[in-house]
Design a protein around this motif. Structure first.
Motif, PDB file in Angstrom:
ATOM      1  N   LEU A   1      40.563  33.894  41.731  1.00  0.00           N
ATOM      2  CA  LEU A   1      41.387  34.193  42.493  1.00  0.00           C
ATOM      3  C   LEU A   1      42.746  33.831  42.114  1.00  0.00           C
ATOM      4  N   ARG A   2      42.745  33.166  40.750  1.00  0.00           N
ATOM      5  CA  ARG A   2      44.078  32.801  40.126  1.00  0.00           C
ATOM      6  C   ARG A   2      45.021  33.959  39.653  1.00  0.00           C
ATOM      7  N   SER A   3      44.491  35.181  39.452  1.00  0.00           N
ATOM      8  CA  SER A   3      45.168  36.077  39.019  1.00  0.00           C
ATOM      9  C   SER A   3      45.911  36.788  40.149  1.00  0.00           C
ATOM     10  N   ALA A   4      47.158  37.423  39.857  1.00  0.00           N
ATOM     11  CA  ALA A   4      47.729  38.043  40.852  1.00  0.00           C
ATOM     12  C   ALA A   4      46.925  39.420  41.532  1.00  0.00           C
TER      13      ALA A   4
ATOM     14  N   GLU B   1      45.939  40.043  45.161  1.00  0.00           N
ATOM     15  CA  GLU B   1      46.504  41.688  45.756  1.00  0.00           C
ATOM     16  C   GLU B   1      45.450  42.176  46.254  1.00  0.00           C
ATOM     17  N   ALA B   2      44.148  42.474  45.529  1.00  0.00           N
ATOM     18  CA  ALA B   2      43.011  42.955  45.905  1.00  0.00           C
ATOM     19  C   ALA B   2      42.491  42.414  47.234  1.00  0.00           C
ATOM     20  N   LEU B   3      42.573  40.962  47.259  1.00  0.00           N
ATOM     21  CA  LEU B   3      41.898  40.316  48.328  1.00  0.00           C
ATOM     22  C   LEU B   3      42.725  40.604  49.666  1.00  0.00           C
ATOM     23  N   GLU B   4      43.914  40.640  49.402  1.00  0.00           N
ATOM     24  CA  GLU B   4      44.755  40.718  50.739  1.00  0.00           C
ATOM     25  C   GLU B   4      44.763  42.172  51.292  1.00  0.00           C
ATOM     26  N   GLU B   5      44.583  43.142  50.092  1.00  0.00           N
ATOM     27  CA  GLU B   5      44.215  44.633  50.870  1.00  0.00           C
ATOM     28  C   GLU B   5      42.841  44.747  51.444  1.00  0.00           C
ATOM     29  N   LEU B   6      41.807  43.819  51.007  1.00  0.00           N
ATOM     30  CA  LEU B   6      40.719  43.898  51.687  1.00  0.00           C
ATOM     31  C   LEU B   6      40.371  43.129  53.071  1.00  0.00           C
ATOM     32  N   LEU B   7      41.269  41.948  53.346  1.00  0.00           N
ATOM     33  CA  LEU B   7      40.997  41.023  54.309  1.00  0.00           C
ATOM     34  C   LEU B   7      41.037  41.665  55.535  1.00  0.00           C
ATOM     35  N   PRO B   8      41.774  42.475  56.098  1.00  0.00           N
ATOM     36  CA  PRO B   8      41.710  42.950  57.410  1.00  0.00           C
ATOM     37  C   PRO B   8      40.457  43.483  57.821  1.00  0.00           C
ATOM     38  N   GLY B   9      40.385  44.524  56.854  1.00  0.00           N
ATOM     39  CA  GLY B   9      38.829  45.138  57.081  1.00  0.00           C
ATOM     40  C   GLY B   9      37.594  44.239  57.026  1.00  0.00           C
ATOM     41  N   LEU B  10      37.581  43.254  56.186  1.00  0.00           N
ATOM     42  CA  LEU B  10      36.495  42.391  55.823  1.00  0.00           C
ATOM     43  C   LEU B  10      36.442  41.382  57.070  1.00  0.00           C
TER      44      LEU B  10
ATOM     45  N   ARG C   1      31.388  31.413  42.742  1.00  0.00           N
ATOM     46  CA  ARG C   1      30.831  31.500  41.536  1.00  0.00           C
ATOM     47  C   ARG C   1      31.304  32.633  40.313  1.00  0.00           C
ATOM     48  N   LEU C   2      32.077  33.478  41.118  1.00  0.00           N
ATOM     49  CA  LEU C   2      32.571  34.712  40.461  1.00  0.00           C
ATOM     50  C   LEU C   2      33.408  34.218  39.041  1.00  0.00           C
ATOM     51  N   PRO C   3      33.329  34.900  38.026  1.00  0.00           N
ATOM     52  CA  PRO C   3      34.331  34.717  37.022  1.00  0.00           C
ATOM     53  C   PRO C   3      35.609  35.398  37.530  1.00  0.00           C
ATOM     54  N   SER C   4      35.576  36.530  37.837  1.00  0.00           N
ATOM     55  CA  SER C   4      36.682  37.269  38.568  1.00  0.00           C
ATOM     56  C   SER C   4      36.199  38.203  39.541  1.00  0.00           C
ATOM     57  N   ALA C   5      37.056  38.201  40.595  1.00  0.00           N
ATOM     58  CA  ALA C   5      36.771  38.666  42.047  1.00  0.00           C
ATOM     59  C   ALA C   5      37.610  40.273  42.201  1.00  0.00           C
ATOM     60  N   ILE C   6      38.516  40.801  41.293  1.00  0.00           N
ATOM     61  CA  ILE C   6      39.277  42.208  41.637  1.00  0.00           C
ATOM     62  C   ILE C   6      38.238  42.962  41.650  1.00  0.00           C
ATOM     63  N   ASN C   7      37.294  43.387  40.867  1.00  0.00           N
ATOM     64  CA  ASN C   7      36.288  44.477  41.099  1.00  0.00           C
ATOM     65  C   ASN C   7      35.529  44.461  42.332  1.00  0.00           C
ATOM     66  N   PHE C   8      35.201  43.212  42.575  1.00  0.00           N
ATOM     67  CA  PHE C   8      34.457  43.033  43.600  1.00  0.00           C
ATOM     68  C   PHE C   8      35.185  43.236  45.065  1.00  0.00           C
TER      69      PHE C   8
END
Length: 901
Positions: A442-445, A449-458, A481-488
């Motif tokens: 979660l270090r990349s912008a 941003e993808a996290l914030e978009e997902l958070l309410p529904g999640l 443990r994920l190397p990148s979370a954006i696609n997830f």
């Protein structure tokens, strides 16, 4: 036909000045058309340019004549759209080939034409070229093989060749031109030369390319020049184009391109005169993009979806149940109509236009060229298709919720309570940690941003989970443990139903949650409802698991099988969590394992034979025992395997590095064991246990079939014969399998001292009980009255009556019950205990009581209304097994006690 041609000619002369001029210029073509010989007209058109004219003029004349022949066949209804676009695309290939050959011959006479390839993209790449289209090639060269002058820089040579090819095709004279050539689809066109070294291009697409470029290469292919070089390039960038885990950056890019096109061509969006048939809402691009988005989502896992041709792609997507069949049909119908009218627009004056004329007179003219009375009729023909395609495409980019979660802690806590969290402190701590930037993924912008978009529904979904705190903690471990979370995150945002399934997995199934932590892309595989279908037959599944892309090697196969088996096993686990029958899932686990053995053993044998050849008259045979032999596995089952070989053990292999048969098959068996068990970049596959082989861990890994038969006759212990009741061959030819089946049948049905066998078996069960006590009362395998007792009961009964030697425990039990040798209640007991074993390996892998929130799921999976009902059924099943086992074992326990006293 003459009358039909006369009507077509009248439409041409009345409404297409360009084609009317062509009718007069190319009399040979026109004569064939008048005779109704459209194939002959095409042949005449392809011969229209004389060699002495030079390549440029010859191509220009042929292009004009082919344009006439194609348009006439199209307007007459003799050729369908596919043949029209394919003929135009094939001519573009020939034009590029001839122009490239001429350019290289001019500069390097007599040199071999190697080291330079023209890649076709867009509609040319998919062989769907427009009637008056430009072409969008990418030019690549190999510095090692491209001809160049002694003092000439090879990069300069490549650029000069590329520039000359473009000149030959774009130059105009009285005969017109061949093609407009647009070279701006190459990487960074503002900064790079028009021809690029192939390795530099590969490096760009592997590391720097944008999402829209990934989509563009769906339709790419080598069209001219060094096709081997082009094929090499396409193989190297295939992982960039067809990614097994979803690349939502590329998908977002396509949807964003469409949105920008709609905004930029706003004047062409409203349907009516002036409507842009290509870029307008509901037009050609939206049919193409709709197909490409689904291809990018699913094509990394399913090669059948990778066609660059739009119509073929739609059919493949429907066949794979990715899109509804009626959606594919309607898109196809719209696409044919749009492309046909687009061609009519371009036939009028050979202009690359896609807009319906704004003036009524010009619109009427296009309509009449198509055979309609006026422009109003043309609009009426197009309107329902345009409106439907637009509505369908809008579904790819649904309106996003405006809601967001506050960054203020007090306000966020209130929001979490409103979402349904009884205890908001756990989600509050997790969200604060995710937003804090300390987690690598979660270090990349873009990830944040993808996290914030997902958070309410999640958060809304997790609040309703059976165990919200457990689910959140496991999700936190997984993200860490994920190397990148954006696609997830983007996958979950795009597929709300997956959020619900993820919440169930995180709440109930630590085994699956751990697997997701290692490979988050496992969730990608659940976007198709078809993954919850039972796995196909073993032969079909083995072909799917072992299928490799061209150019991939044995090591790639090991990774590919691990990925595909992991996908299948994860889907089967998710199927159980969703309420599927654990017994059916257990059989599915068994088929997946058998298919993996078939795929990897076949590939390993082939790889081994390249160095050591074959053993004349001999082959490897794999025998499965235990749960694998019975064909019903759990998520955690290992594979009990025995390796055998047929033929003469004194024979030697016939390869470059010959080996004696025994050494040959032992080394081959070890390779197969490694293929099945060694961790690769894609993770582990199965644990393989070979201790059931003759003489156990001290014996050879692979023995001849003759030695195996002799060992079973003369040396095997009672427990080894008991184990053979669940043995079956899972690899080898039909002849070899028949041979081992004969040995098994002879061994199991041989006359024996039954009382001695029963005494030893009862003692063996007692030893197991002493040395491997159950972990809890819910350790259904080891507990008294559990699965081990039932297995011993069935096996001893099989030997007592010399029947029902089926490796499938359930089928063997059914036969024994039908014959009156065991009580009928044992069938229900077997099914309940087996179902519990399969589901417990997912939810409580240590064989202890499942968490309270999970007990209802376990009960339903086992056919009970609730947890108390399951415990009651389980107690009844155990009692049934215990009573039957006690009745069988009692005499032999007494004999054992008497002997020891």
């Amino acid at each position: 036909m003459v009358t039909d041609w006369q009507a077509t000619e009248a439409r041409i002369r009345g409404h297409s000045p360009f084609l009317a001029r062509a009718l007069d210029r190319f009399s040979t073509v026109t004569d064939r058309l008048a005779a109704g010989d459209f194939d002959g007209a095409l042949a005449a058109a392809q011969a229209a340019g004389a060699p002495e004219d030079g390549v440029a003029r010859s191509l220009r004349r042929r292009r004009g004549a082919i344009a006439l022949a194609v348009a006439a066949a199209d307007l007459s209804g003799v050729w369908d759209m596919d043949r029209v676009t394919r003929t135009l695309s094939d001519f573009a290939d020939r034009a590029l080939e001839e122009a490239l050959a001429a350019a290289m011959q001019e500069r390097y006479p007599g040199a071999e034409h190697k080291g330079f390839v023209v890649l076709a993209l867009g509609k040319h790449g998919s062989r769907e070229l427009n009637y008056s289209s430009d072409i969008d090639p990418i030019l690549l060269y190999d510095p090692r093989t491209l001809p160049h002058g002694e003092r000439e820089d090879v990069a300069d040579a490549a650029v000069r060749i590329g520039r000359r090819v473009s000149e030959l095709l774009t130059a105009r004279d009285g005969d017109g031109y061949v093609f407009r050539v647009d070279l701006r689809l190459r990487p960074s066109p503002e900064a790079t030369p028009i021809a690029l070294p192939v390795e530099a291009a590969i490096g760009y697409y592997e590391s720097t390319a944008l999402g829209w470029e990934q989509a563009a290469f769906i339709r790419a292919r080598p069209a001219a020049g060094d096709k081997e070089l082009g094929d090499y390039f396409m193989r190297q960038i295939r992982p960039f184009v067809w990614r097994r885990s979803l690349d939502f950056g590329a998908i977002d890019a396509i949807v964003d391109i469409s949105r920008r096109i709609r905004d930029h061509y706003a004047q062409g969006q409203a349907f009516g005169p002036g409507y842009d048939l290509k870029r307008g809402r509901g037009g050609i691009r939206e049919v193409e993009f709709f197909a490409q988005v689904h291809q990018l989502i699913h094509g990394g896992r399913d090669p059948s979806l990778r066609s660059g041709n739009t119509r073929e792609a739609l059919r493949a997507l429907a066949a794979a149940n990715v899109i509804e069949p009626d959606v594919a049909v309607r898109l196809d119908e719209a696409y044919i109509l749009f492309r046909t009218i687009e061609h009519r627009l371009q036939m009028v004056e050979d202009r690359q236009t896609h807009e319906l004329p704004a003036s009524p007179a010009s619109l009427d003219n296009v309509a009449r060229l198509h055979g309609l009375p006026d422009g109003a009729a043309l609009l009426d023909l197009l309107r329902p298709h345009v409106e439907w395609v637009g509505r369908n495409y809008d579904k790819l980019s649904p309106e996003k919720e405006d809601a967001s979660l506050s960054h203020d802690e007090d306000r966020l806590k209130t929001q979490l309570i409103e979402l349904g969290f009884a205890d908001p402190d756990t989600p509050l701590a997790r969200i604060t940690r995710w937003r804090g930037g300390t987690i690598r993924a979660l270090r990349s912008a873009p990830s944040r941003e993808a996290l914030e978009e997902l958070l309410p529904g999640l958060m809304r979904t997790l609040a309703k989970a059976p165990d919200p705190s457990r689910a959140l903690n496991r999700l936190d471990d997984m993200i860490a443990r994920l190397p990148s979370a954006i696609n997830f995150f983007k996958l979950l945002a795009a597929r709300p139903a997956l959020v619900e399934l993820l919440a169930e997995i995180l709440s109930h199934a630590p085994t699956l949650a751990d697997a997701l932590g290692r490979r988050a892309e496992l969730l990608d595989g659940l976007i198709d409802a078809s993954v919850f279908d039972s796995p196909p037959p073993v032969a079909q599944l083995a072909n799917q698991l072992g299928a490799l892309e061209p150019g991939e090697d044995y090591q790639a196969l090991l990774d590919r099988v691990r990925q595909r088996v992991g996908d299948r096993r994860f889907a089967l686990g998710a199927q159980i969590i969703r309420g599927g029958d654990p017994l059916e899932a257990g059989r599915g686990y068994g088929r997946v394992a058998e298919a993996a053995i078939e795929a990897l053993a076949s590939a390993t044998v082939a790889e081994f034979e390249t160095a050591h050849g074959k053993v004349p008259g001999g082959e490897l045979l794999i025998l499965a025992l235990g749960r694998m032999g019975g064909g019903v596995l759990t998520h955690a089952s290992d594979l009990d395997l025995v390796y055998l070989f047929t033929g003469d053990f004194a024979t030697e292999s016939d390869g470059a590095k010959p080996l004696g048969a025994t050494q040959y098959f032992n080394r081959l068996a070890q390779r197969i064991t490694n293929a099945l068990s060694v961790h690769t970049a894609s993770g582990p596959l199965y644990e393989v246990d070979t201790r059931l082989r003759p003489s156990g861990a001290q014996g050879l890994l692979a023995v001849s079939l003759d030695s195996f038969a002799r060992y079973q006759r003369e040396e095997a212990w009672t427990w080894e014969h008991l184990a053979l009741t669940r043995a079956r061959p899972v690899f080898g030819s039909a002849q070899a399998r028949g041979a081992i089946d004969a040995v098994l049948a002879e061994t199991l049905q041989r006359p024996r001292d039954f009382d001695e066998l029963a005494r030893q078996a009862v003692k063996m069960r007692g030893d197991i009980a002493r040395h491997k006590p159950p972990a809890s009362d819910l350790d259904v395998k080891l507990i008294s009255g559990g699965l081990v007792d039932l297995e011993f009961l069935i096996h001893i009964t099989q030997f007592r009556h010399g029947m029902a030697f089926d490796p499938d425990l359930g089928k063997a039990l059914t036969e024994l019950v039908a014959a009156g040798h065991l009580p009928a209640d044992l069938i229900a007991a077997h099914d309940l205990i087996t179902r519990y074993l399969v589901v417990s390996r997912l939810v409580s892998p240590k064989s202890t009581e499942p968490p309270e929130a999970t007990r209802g799921l376990v009960a339903r999976a086992c056919g009970a209304a609730d947890w108390d009902g399951l415990l009651a059924s389980y107690a009844k099943a155990r009692q049934c097994v215990s009573d039957a086992w006690a009745a069988l074992a009692a005499p032999y326990q007494e004999n054992e006690d008497a002997g020891s006293g």
